[in-house]
Scaffold this motif. Structure first.
Motif, PDB file in Angstrom:
ATOM      1  N   ASP A  82      46.929  36.830  27.301  1.00  0.00           N
ATOM      2  CA  ASP A  82      47.433  35.536  27.778  1.00  0.00           C
ATOM      3  C   ASP A  82      47.303  35.415  29.288  1.00  0.00           C
ATOM      4  O   ASP A  82      46.898  34.366  29.809  1.00  0.00           O
ATOM      5  N   ARG A  83      47.641  36.482  30.006  1.00  0.00           N
ATOM      6  CA  ARG A  83      47.582  36.423  31.470  1.00  0.00           C
ATOM      7  C   ARG A  83      46.150  36.192  31.945  1.00  0.00           C
ATOM      8  O   ARG A  83      45.902  35.348  32.818  1.00  0.00           O
ATOM      9  N   LEU A  84      45.225  36.924  31.338  1.00  0.00           N
ATOM     10  CA  LEU A  84      43.822  36.758  31.735  1.00  0.00           C
ATOM     11  C   LEU A  84      43.296  35.365  31.376  1.00  0.00           C
ATOM     12  O   LEU A  84      42.512  34.775  32.128  1.00  0.00           O
ATOM     13  N   ALA A  85      43.737  34.844  30.241  1.00  0.00           N
ATOM     14  CA  ALA A  85      43.311  33.496  29.840  1.00  0.00           C
ATOM     15  C   ALA A  85      43.811  32.456  30.842  1.00  0.00           C
ATOM     16  O   ALA A  85      43.088  31.517  31.197  1.00  0.00           O
ATOM     17  N   LEU A  86      45.048  32.641  31.311  1.00  0.00           N
ATOM     18  CA  LEU A  86      45.596  31.702  32.294  1.00  0.00           C
ATOM     19  C   LEU A  86      44.844  31.782  33.617  1.00  0.00           C
ATOM     20  O   LEU A  86      44.593  30.760  34.274  1.00  0.00           O
ATOM     21  N   LEU A  87      44.480  33.007  34.018  1.00  0.00           N
ATOM     22  CA  LEU A  87      43.725  33.144  35.269  1.00  0.00           C
ATOM     23  C   LEU A  87      42.346  32.507  35.147  1.00  0.00           C
ATOM     24  O   LEU A  87      41.841  31.909  36.114  1.00  0.00           O
ATOM     25  N   GLU A  88      41.730  32.619  33.992  1.00  0.00           N
ATOM     26  CA  GLU A  88      40.448  31.936  33.772  1.00  0.00           C
ATOM     27  C   GLU A  88      40.628  30.427  33.808  1.00  0.00           C
ATOM     28  O   GLU A  88      39.778  29.691  34.310  1.00  0.00           O
ATOM     29  N   PHE A  89      41.735  29.973  33.256  1.00  0.00           N
ATOM     30  CA  PHE A  89      42.041  28.541  33.307  1.00  0.00           C
ATOM     31  C   PHE A  89      42.187  28.080  34.762  1.00  0.00           C
ATOM     32  O   PHE A  89      41.650  27.043  35.171  1.00  0.00           O
ATOM     33  N   LYS A  90      42.913  28.866  35.555  1.00  0.00           N
ATOM     34  CA  LYS A  90      43.115  28.540  36.968  1.00  0.00           C
ATOM     35  C   LYS A  90      41.780  28.490  37.711  1.00  0.00           C
ATOM     36  O   LYS A  90      41.578  27.635  38.587  1.00  0.00           O
ATOM     37  N   ALA A  91      40.853  29.391  37.369  1.00  0.00           N
ATOM     38  CA  ALA A  91      39.574  29.479  38.076  1.00  0.00           C
ATOM     39  C   ALA A  91      38.734  28.213  37.911  1.00  0.00           C
ATOM     40  O   ALA A  91      37.841  27.951  38.721  1.00  0.00           O
ATOM     41  N   ARG A  92      39.013  27.434  36.887  1.00  0.00           N
ATOM     42  CA  ARG A  92      38.249  26.205  36.643  1.00  0.00           C
ATOM     43  C   ARG A  92      38.872  24.988  37.325  1.00  0.00           C
ATOM     44  O   ARG A  92      38.475  23.855  37.051  1.00  0.00           O
ATOM     45  N   ILE A  93      39.875  25.193  38.166  1.00  0.00           N
ATOM     46  CA  ILE A  93      40.561  24.069  38.831  1.00  0.00           C
ATOM     47  C   ILE A  93      40.352  24.192  40.336  1.00  0.00           C
ATOM     48  O   ILE A  93      41.154  24.818  41.046  1.00  0.00           O
ATOM     49  N   PRO A  94      39.278  23.618  40.869  1.00  0.00           N
ATOM     50  CA  PRO A  94      39.013  23.730  42.309  1.00  0.00           C
ATOM     51  C   PRO A  94      39.866  22.791  43.162  1.00  0.00           C
ATOM     52  O   PRO A  94      39.979  22.992  44.362  1.00  0.00           O
ATOM     53  N   HIS A  95      40.440  21.778  42.539  1.00  0.00           N
ATOM     54  CA  HIS A  95      41.194  20.781  43.320  1.00  0.00           C
ATOM     55  C   HIS A  95      42.649  20.786  42.875  1.00  0.00           C
ATOM     56  O   HIS A  95      42.976  20.418  41.749  1.00  0.00           O
ATOM     57  N   ASP A  96      43.520  21.245  43.775  1.00  0.00           N
ATOM     58  CA  ASP A  96      44.948  21.391  43.466  1.00  0.00           C
ATOM     59  C   ASP A  96      45.750  20.959  44.688  1.00  0.00           C
ATOM     60  O   ASP A  96      46.319  21.790  45.406  1.00  0.00           O
ATOM     61  N   PRO A  97      45.796  19.640  44.973  1.00  0.00           N
ATOM     62  CA  PRO A  97      46.411  19.173  46.226  1.00  0.00           C
ATOM     63  C   PRO A  97      47.900  19.478  46.334  1.00  0.00           C
ATOM     64  O   PRO A  97      48.425  19.548  47.444  1.00  0.00           O
ATOM     65  N   LEU A  98      48.588  19.627  45.204  1.00  0.00           N
ATOM     66  CA  LEU A  98      50.025  19.897  45.257  1.00  0.00           C
ATOM     67  C   LEU A  98      50.337  21.391  45.258  1.00  0.00           C
ATOM     68  O   LEU A  98      51.505  21.781  45.262  1.00  0.00           O
ATOM     69  N   GLY A  99      49.303  22.211  45.212  1.00  0.00           N
ATOM     70  CA  GLY A  99      49.520  23.657  45.266  1.00  0.00           C
ATOM     71  C   GLY A  99      50.185  24.235  44.032  1.00  0.00           C
ATOM     72  O   GLY A  99      50.886  25.247  44.116  1.00  0.00           O
ATOM     73  N   VAL A 100      49.964  23.608  42.887  1.00  0.00           N
ATOM     74  CA  VAL A 100      50.602  24.063  41.650  1.00  0.00           C
ATOM     75  C   VAL A 100      50.166  25.488  41.308  1.00  0.00           C
ATOM     76  O   VAL A 100      50.976  26.340  40.909  1.00  0.00           O
ATOM     77  N   MET A 101      48.868  25.751  41.490  1.00  0.00           N
ATOM     78  CA  MET A 101      48.329  27.036  41.075  1.00  0.00           C
ATOM     79  C   MET A 101      48.726  28.187  42.003  1.00  0.00           C
ATOM     80  O   MET A 101      48.456  29.340  41.701  1.00  0.00           O
ATOM     81  N   SER A 102      49.337  27.851  43.131  1.00  0.00           N
ATOM     82  CA  SER A 102      49.721  28.919  44.064  1.00  0.00           C
ATOM     83  C   SER A 102      50.751  29.863  43.452  1.00  0.00           C
ATOM     84  O   SER A 102      50.862  31.033  43.857  1.00  0.00           O
ATOM     85  N   SER A 103      51.533  29.370  42.494  1.00  0.00           N
ATOM     86  CA  SER A 103      52.529  30.236  41.844  1.00  0.00           C
ATOM     87  C   SER A 103      51.897  31.144  40.796  1.00  0.00           C
ATOM     88  O   SER A 103      52.539  32.071  40.314  1.00  0.00           O
ATOM     89  N   TRP A 104      50.632  30.885  40.477  1.00  0.00           N
ATOM     90  CA  TRP A 104      49.949  31.685  39.458  1.00  0.00           C
ATOM     91  C   TRP A 104      49.338  32.923  40.131  1.00  0.00           C
ATOM     92  O   TRP A 104      48.128  32.974  40.396  1.00  0.00           O
ATOM     93  N   ASN A 105      50.168  33.886  40.415  1.00  0.00           N
ATOM     94  CA  ASN A 105      49.680  35.119  41.035  1.00  0.00           C
ATOM     95  C   ASN A 105      50.487  36.292  40.481  1.00  0.00           C
ATOM     96  O   ASN A 105      51.464  36.118  39.750  1.00  0.00           O
ATOM     97  N   ASP A 106      50.080  37.474  40.855  1.00  0.00           N
ATOM     98  CA  ASP A 106      50.673  38.686  40.270  1.00  0.00           C
ATOM     99  C   ASP A 106      52.025  39.046  40.864  1.00  0.00           C
ATOM    100  O   ASP A 106      52.630  40.045  40.467  1.00  0.00           O
ATOM    101  N   SER A 107      52.527  38.269  41.789  1.00  0.00           N
ATOM    102  CA  SER A 107      53.830  38.594  42.375  1.00  0.00           C
ATOM    103  C   SER A 107      54.970  38.311  41.408  1.00  0.00           C
ATOM    104  O   SER A 107      56.070  38.830  41.587  1.00  0.00           O
ATOM    105  N   ILE A 108      54.743  37.474  40.430  1.00  0.00           N
ATOM    106  CA  ILE A 108      55.756  37.183  39.412  1.00  0.00           C
ATOM    107  C   ILE A 108      55.102  37.229  38.040  1.00  0.00           C
ATOM    108  O   ILE A 108      53.878  37.070  37.908  1.00  0.00           O
ATOM    109  N   ASN A 109      55.903  37.412  37.029  1.00  0.00           N
ATOM    110  CA  ASN A 109      55.412  37.422  35.661  1.00  0.00           C
ATOM    111  C   ASN A 109      54.801  36.077  35.301  1.00  0.00           C
ATOM    112  O   ASN A 109      55.294  35.031  35.705  1.00  0.00           O
ATOM    113  N   PHE A 110      53.694  36.113  34.563  1.00  0.00           N
ATOM    114  CA  PHE A 110      52.982  34.863  34.254  1.00  0.00           C
ATOM    115  C   PHE A 110      53.854  33.880  33.477  1.00  0.00           C
ATOM    116  O   PHE A 110      53.605  32.681  33.490  1.00  0.00           O
TER     117      PHE A 110
END
Length: 1022
Positions: free
Chosen positions: A34-62
Motif C-alpha cells: 500500500d505504501r509503495l502504491a501511494l508513493l507511485e500515485f504521488k509521483a504522477r502528480i506534478p502540480h500540487d499548489p496546496l502542498g497536499v503531497m508534502s505530508s506523504w513522506n516517511d516521517s509519519i505512517n502512511f
C-alpha cells in the motif's frame, strides 16, 4: 504423561509462533504494498499548489497522510479522498495494488489521461468519484470486476467511446453518472439488469440510437437524465411506468414526434422535475399531470404541443412552469383559464408562457399569484385588453415581459409599485395614452421597452430617477414635446437609447454628452432642430449614431473626431451644411456613412469609408465634387493659370525623377547592408524562432496590410488578418510600428516571453518575421493563430440589433463568461506557477483576451511581459523601481503607480478588474468612477443584497432563460454573487490581500459545476 504434556505445550506455542509469523508477514507485506502504491500515485502528480503531497513522506505512517484512511484491524488503505485540492496529473496504474480500497474520491481536480484499467482489480471498491476532471479515454470494461461498486461518478470529463456492456453486471450499483463527456454509441440493454440502480445520469454526450426498453425494468430508478444527446426513435412507453421516478429529463433529443401519455401524472405519482423541452413532443399536455402533487418544475418549452393547458390545482409546490415556444391555445377567450389554478402555488417563482397562441385577456387574478413570483413572461401571443392593475401586488417581480400581443388601453400608474422590477417589456402592442410619471419610481430598472405602440404625450422627466437604466426603447410611437435633459443625460444608459420615429421636437439637449458609455443612439425620424451639439463628441463609446430625418442644421461638429469606435453614422435628410470633414475618413471602424439629402458642399474625401461608394451615400448634395469615380460627381474646378500649372508640373516631374534615381541607388546599398546585418545573430530568441515567412509573404497575405484587413491597433503596432498562400491558413499578423519609442523593446519582450511557453489558454505564436520592407526599413512582426471570434472587448461592449443594421447583437451568456474567466485564470496560473521561471503579463485587459471558434479564451499581447528572476521573486511587492507604470489605466495595479516592482500580485489585480468588467458590463474607466469611487468599490458596496443593481443587464435576461430551463433562481444569483466576490478579492488594493490565482481556478470551477447542476445540465444533483 510428562511427554504428552510437553508435546501439547510445544504444539500450542509452535502454532502461535507460526500464526504470528504468518500474520506479520501478511501485514507487513500488505502495508508495504500500500505504501509503495501511494508513493507511485504521488509521483504522477506534478502540480500540487496546496502542498497536499508534502505530508506523504516517511516521517509519519502512511495511514496518517492527508486523504488516506486505513482500517483499524489490518492497517490497510480503505479510502483515498483527495477531492477539490487543485491536483493535476494522471492516475497511477498502481492504484490497483490498494486491494482493500473501498472509496476513491478524486473529484474536482485536474487529473488527465485515462482511467487506469487496473482499477478493475479493486474487488472491494464501493465508491468511485472522478467527476470534474479532464480524464480522457474510455470507461474500462474490466470495471465490471468491481462487484461491490455502489456509485460510479465521472461527470464532466472528456471520456470517449461507448459504455461497456459489462457494466450491466454490477448488481449493487445505485448511481451511474457520466453526464458531460464525449461518449458515443447506445445505452447498453444490459443496464436493464442493474436492479439496484437509483440514478442514471448520461446527459450531454453523443449517445445515439434508441433508449433501450429494458430501462423500464429498473423499478428502483428515481432519477433519469438522458438529456441533450442524439437519441432517436420513440421514447419507450415503459419509462412512463417507473412509478418511483422523481426526476425525468429526456430533453434535447431528436426523438420521433410523440405525445405524453394521458396517464402520465397517475403512472408517475412521485414526479418532482419533468424536463421534456425540445423533445419533439406533439399532442396536448395531459390533464393527469396535475395528479403528480409533488411537482416543482415543469419544462415543456420548445415543442409542438397544442390544445388547452390543464389546471394544476394539486401542484401546490410548483416553482417553475415553462411552456413557451409551443402552439398552445387557439386564440380564444378561455385560453388563459389555467392561470387561476396557479394562484394556489405558494412558491411559484417563474411563469413562462410566451410564443404560443394564447388569446383572451390577461386576468386580474394574476395579482393573486404568490409574492414569490419573480419572472412572468407572455411575449408573442394574441392577448387583448388592459394590463391588470392587480400586477402591483407582485412586489418581488423582477421581469415582466408581455411584448408582441394586442394589449391596449393605458399603462396603469400602479406599475410604479413594482420597485424590484429590472426588465419591463411591453413593446409591439396597441397601448395608448401617456407614459405614467410613476415609472420614475422603478429605480432598479435596467431595460425598458415600449416600442411600437400608440403612446403619446411627453417623455416623463421622472425617468431621470432610474439611475440603473441601460436600455431604453420608446421608438415608433406618437410621443411629442422636447427630449427631457434628465433622460438624455442619464449617464447609466450604456447599451442603447432609441427614441426614433416619434414627433419629438426642439433641440437635442447638450446633456447628451453625459452618455459616455452608450453604444447606440437613435433619434431619427423626429422633428428635432438646431445644430448637432458639440457635446456629442464626449460619447466616446458610440458605435452607431442615427440622426436622419430631422431638421438639424449647421456643420458637422469637429468634436465628432473623438468617436473613434463609430461604425455607422446616418445624418441624412436634414439641413446640414458646410464641408464634409476629412476626419470622417480617418475613423478606422466606420463602415457605413449616409450624408445624403443635406446641403454639404466642397470636396468629398477619398480616404477610409469614402473609398467604398456602396457604403457611403452623398446623393442629394448638389454642391459636392471630387471623391472616387464611383460617386459620379463632377471634378473640383480650382482656378489656376494653365501655363503656370504645366511649368510647375514639369519642374516637379524632373525633380522627382532625379530624386527617384538617387533613392533607388541608396536603397539598394542600404538593403544590402541591412540584409547582411540580419544574417548575424542578435539575441537568444533569434536562435529559437525560425524565420518561416518574409515581409513579402506577410504583405501578400494581408493584401498589402490593407485597412480592410485591419482588426486592431495598439500602442506599438497594428494587427491584420491574413491568409498564407502556401498553406491557406488564417493568421493574425502583429506589425510593430518601430518609429514609436519602445516598440522594438516590446517586440523583443513578446518573443522572449512566448519562446518556451505552451498552454491552451495562451495565444499561440506561429512564427516571427524580423526583416526589411520594400523601402529597406526595419520590419518586425509576429504571426499568431487567427482567433475567429475576436477579442473579449468586442463581445463585452457589443451593440444590439437596430432596424438599420438588421444584425443580431452578439453577447456572451452567463456560462460563456464564466468559462472565459476560468480560461484566463488557468493561463495566469500557468504563467505564475507552472513555468520554469514565473512570467508576469503586466497588461491583462479584455482587448488582450482573444476567443477562438469554440469561444475558448486565449491571453495574448506579451509586449509588456516580465520574466521574473529569482532575485526579483524575492523582492517585496512594495519595493520601488524605475520601470514606471506597467499596463493600462484602470487595469494596472495601484502599487505600480507608486513605483513598485512588477509581481504576480499585479496580474491578479488586473484579472480581478477584468472579471468585474465581464459581469457588470462596466469598464474601469467609466465616467461614474470618480471622486474615490472605482469599479472595485462599486461592486463591493453592492454585494450581496444589491447584486442585481450592478450586474450586466444581458445577464439578467440570461437568468430568465436559466430559470425557464429549470435552474433555481436563488442558486444562480448566489453563484453570481460568489463570482463578483472573487473579483473583489482579486482586485484588493493591498497586494498581500489578493487571492492566489490557483485557488481562484478551483473556486470558479466549483461555481460552474453548481450552476450546471442548478440547471440540470451537465453536472446533475444526484
Amino acid at each position: 504423561m510428562q511427554l504428552g504434556y510437553f508435546w501439547s505445550f510445544f504444539c500450542f506455542y509452535a502454532s502461535v509462533f507460526f500464526l504470528f509469523l504468518g500474520l506479520t508477514d501478511c501485514a507487513l507485506g500488505g502495508n508495504e504494498t500500500d505504501r509503495l502504491a501511494l508513493l507511485e500515485f504521488k509521483a504522477r502528480i506534478p502540480h500540487d499548489p496546496l502542498g497536499v503531497m508534502s505530508s506523504w513522506n516517511d516521517s509519519i505512517n502512511f495511514c496518517l497522510w492527508q486523504g488516506v484512511t486505513c482500517s483499524h484491524r489490518h492497517q490497510r488503505v480503505i479510502s483515498l479522498n483527495l477531492m477539490s485540492l487543485q491536483l493535476a496529473g494522471s492516475i497511477s496504474p498502481h492504484i490497483g495494488n490498494l486491494s482493500f480500497l473501498r472509496e476513491l474520491s478524486l473529484d474536482n481536480n485536474s487529473f488527465s489521461q485515462e482511467i487506469p484499467s487496473e482499477i478493475g482489480r479493486l474487488s472491494k471498491l464501493q465508491y468511485l468519484y472522478l467527476f470534474n476532471n479532464s480524464l480522457s479515454g474510455g470507461i474500462p470494461s474490466n470495471l465490471s470486476r468491481c462487484s461491490n461498486l455502489i456509485k460510479f461518478h465521472v461527470v464532466n470529463n472528456q471520456l470517449v467511446g461507448e459504455i461497456p456492456m459489462e457494466i450491466g453486471s454490477l448488481s449493487k450499483l445505485t448511481l451511474f453518472a457520466v453526464s458531460g463527456n464525449d461518449l458515443t454509441g447506445a445505452i447498453p440493454a444490459s443496464f436493464g439488469n442493474l436492479s439496484s440502480l437509483e440514478s442514471l445520469a448520461a446527459g450531454e454526450n453523443y449517445f445515439s440510437g434508441s433508449i433501450p426498453n429494458a430501462l423500464g425494468k429498473l423499478t428502483t430508478l428515481r432519477k433519469l437524465f438522458l438529456h441533450i444527446n442524439t437519441f432517436s426513435g420513440t421514447i419507450p412507453p415503459s419509462i412512463y411506468n417507473l412509478s418511483s421516478l422523481t426526476d425525468l429529463y429526456l430533453a434535447g433529443n431528436p426523438f420521433y414526434p410523440g405525445s405524453l401519455p394521458s396517464i402520465l401524472g397517475i403512472s408517475l405519482p412521485n414526479l418532482r422535475h419533468l424536463g421534456m423541452f425540445q423533445a419533439q413532443l406533439i399532442g396536448s399536455i395531459p390533464p393527469s399531470l396535475s395528479n403528480a402533487s409533488n411537482l416543482e418544475v415543469i419544462q415543456l418549452q420548445s415543442n409542438s404541443l397544442t390544445g388547452q393547458v390543464p389546471t394544476f390545482g394539486n401542484s401546490l409546490g410548483l416553482q417553475l412552469f415553462s411552456i413557451e415556444y409551443n402552439f398552445l391555445g387557439n386564440g380564444g377567450a378561455s385560453d388563459l383559464n389555467f392561470l387561476s389554478s396557479l394562484t394556489n402555488a405558494t412558491n411559484l417563482r417563474v411563469l413562462v408562457a410566451g410564443d404560443n397562441n394564447f388569446g383572451g385577456m390577461l386576468p386580474e387574478l394574476i395579482g393573486n399569484f404568490s409574492t414569490t413570483l419573480e419572472i412572468m413572461q407572455f411575449n408573442g401571443n394574441h392577448m387583448v385588453g388592459n394590463i391588470p392593475a392587480g400586477l402591483q401586488n407582485l412586489i418581488n417581480l423582477i421581469v415582466f415581459l408581455a411584448a408582441g400581443n394586442h394589449l391596449s388601453g393605458n399603462i396603469p400608474t400602479v406599475i410604479g409599485e413594482l420597485k424590484n422590477l429590472h426588465i419591463l417589456s411591453l413593446d409591439f402592442n396597441e397601448l395608448s395614452g401617456y407614459i405614467p410619471a410613476s415609472v420614475g419610481n422603478l429605480t432598479n430598472l435596467y431595460a425598458f421597452f415600449l416600442a411600437t405602440n400608440n403612446l403619446q404625450g411627453d417623455i416623463p422627466s421622472s425617468l431621470g430617477n432610474c439611475q440603473n437604466l441601460q436600455i431604453l426603447d420608446f421608438s415608433y410611437n406618437h410621443l411629442s414635446g422636447s427630449i427631457p435633459a434628465q433622460v438624455i443625460g442619464l449617464s447609466s444608459l450604456s447599451i442603447y437609447l432609441d427614441l426614433s420615429h416619434n414627433r419629438l421636437s426642439g433641440v437635442l439637449p447638450l446633456q447628451v454628452g453625459n452618455l459616455k458609455n452608450l453604444n447606440v443612439l437613435n433619434v431619427s425620424e423626429n422633428m428635432l432642430t438646431g445644430e448637432i451639439p458639440s457635446t456629442l463628441g464626449s460619447c466616446v463609446t458610440l458605435e452607431f449614431l442615427f440622426m436622419q430625418g430631422n431638421f438639424f442644421q449647421g456643420p458637422i461638429p469637429s468634436s465628432l473626431i473623438s468617436l473613434r469606435g463609430l461604425q455607422e453614422l446616418d445624418i441624412s435628410n436634414n439641413n446640414l451644411s458646410g464641408e464634409i470633414p476629412e476626419f470622417l475618413g480617418d475613423l478606422i471602424y466606420l463602415q457605413v456613412l449616409n450624408l445624403s439629402y443635406n446641403n454639404f458642399e466642397g470636396v468629398v474625401p477619398v480616404g477610409g469609408v469614402f473609398k467604398n461608394a456602396s457604403r457611403t451615400s452623398v446623393i442629394g448634395n448638389s454642391r459636392l465634387c471630387g471623391g472616387t469615380p464611383e460617386f459620379h460627381l463632377p471634378g473640383c474646378n480650382f482656378k489656376r493659370s494653365k501655363g503656370k500649372l504645366s511649368l510647375a508640373w514639369k519642374i516637379v516631374i524632373s525633380t522627382l525623377s532625379g530624386l527617384l534615381c538617387v533613392i533607388l541607388v541608396l536603397s539598394s546599398y542600404f538593403l544590402f547592408l541591412t540584409r547582411k546585418k540580419r544574417n548575424e545573430p542578435t539575441s537568444d530568441f533569434a536562435e529559437n524562432l525560425h524565420l518561416m515567412v518574409s515581409h513579402h509573404s506577410l504583405s501578400k497575405a494581408t493584401d498589402g496590410f490593407s485597412l480592410a484587413n485591419l482588426i486592431g491597433a495598439g500602442s506599438f503596432g497594428s494587427v491584420y488578418k491574413g491568409i498564407l498562400d502556401q498553406s491557406g491558413m488564417a493568421i493574425a499578423v502583429k506589425v510593430f510600428t518601430l518609429v514609436r519609442h519602445g516598440a522594438s523593446r516590446s517586440f523583443t519582450a513578446e518573443c522572449e516571453a512566448l519562446r518556451n511557453i505552451r498552454h491552451r489558454n495562451l495565444i499561440k505564436i506561429l512564427t516571427v518575421c524580423s526583416s526589411v520592407d520594400y523601402q529597406g526599413n526595419d520590419f518586425k512582426a509576429l504571426v499568431y493563430e487567427f482567433m475567429a471570434n475576436g477579442s473579449l472587448e468586442e463581445w463585452l461592449h457589443q451593440k444590439p440589433t437596430t432596424e438599420e443594421t438588421q444584425e443580431t447583437p452578439r453577447s456572451l451568456n452567463l456560462l460563456q463568461r464564466l468559462n472565459v474567466t476560468i480560461d484566463v485564470a488557468c493561463a495566469l496560473d500557468y504563467l505564475h506557477h507552472q513555468c520554469e521561471t514565473p512570467i508576469v503579463h503586466c497588461d491583462l485587459k479584455p482587448s488582450n483576451v482573444l476567443l477562438d471558434h469554440d469561444m475558448t479564451g486565449h491571453v495574448g499581447d506579451f509586449g509588456l511581459a516580465r520574466i521574473l528572476s529569482e532575485a526579483t521573486q524575492d523582492l517585496p511587492a512594495s519595493r520601488t523601481s524605475s520601470v514606471g507604470v506597467r499596463g493600462t489605466v484602470g487595469y494596472a495595479a495601484p502599487e505600480y503607480g507608486m513605483g513598485s516592482e512588477v509581481s504576480t500580485d499585479g496580474d491578479v489585480y488586473g484579472y480581478g478588474i477584468l472579471l468585474l468588467e465581464m459581469f457588470t458590463g462596466k469598464k474601469p474607466t467609466n465616467d461614474i468612477f470618480k471622486e474615490g469611487l472605482n469599479l472595485h468599490n462599486f461592486v463591493r458596496a453592492a454585494l450581496p443584497d444589491r447584486m442585481p443593481e450592478i450586474v450586466d443587464p444581458f445577464l439578467l435576461r440570461e437568468i430568465v432563460k436559466w430559470e425557464n430551463g429549470g435552474a433555481g433562481g436563488c442558486r444562480v444569483r448566489k453563484s453570481l454573487v460568489s463570482i463578483l466576490e472573487i473579483g473583489v478579492a482579486c482586485s484588493a488594493e493591498l497586494p498581500h490581500e489578493r487571492r492566489n490565482i490557483s485557488n481562484v481556478v478551483a473556486e470558479l470551477q466549483s461555481i460552474k459545476n453548481e450552476l450546471l447542476g442548478a440547471r440540470g445540465h451537465r453536472t446533475i444533483t444526484l
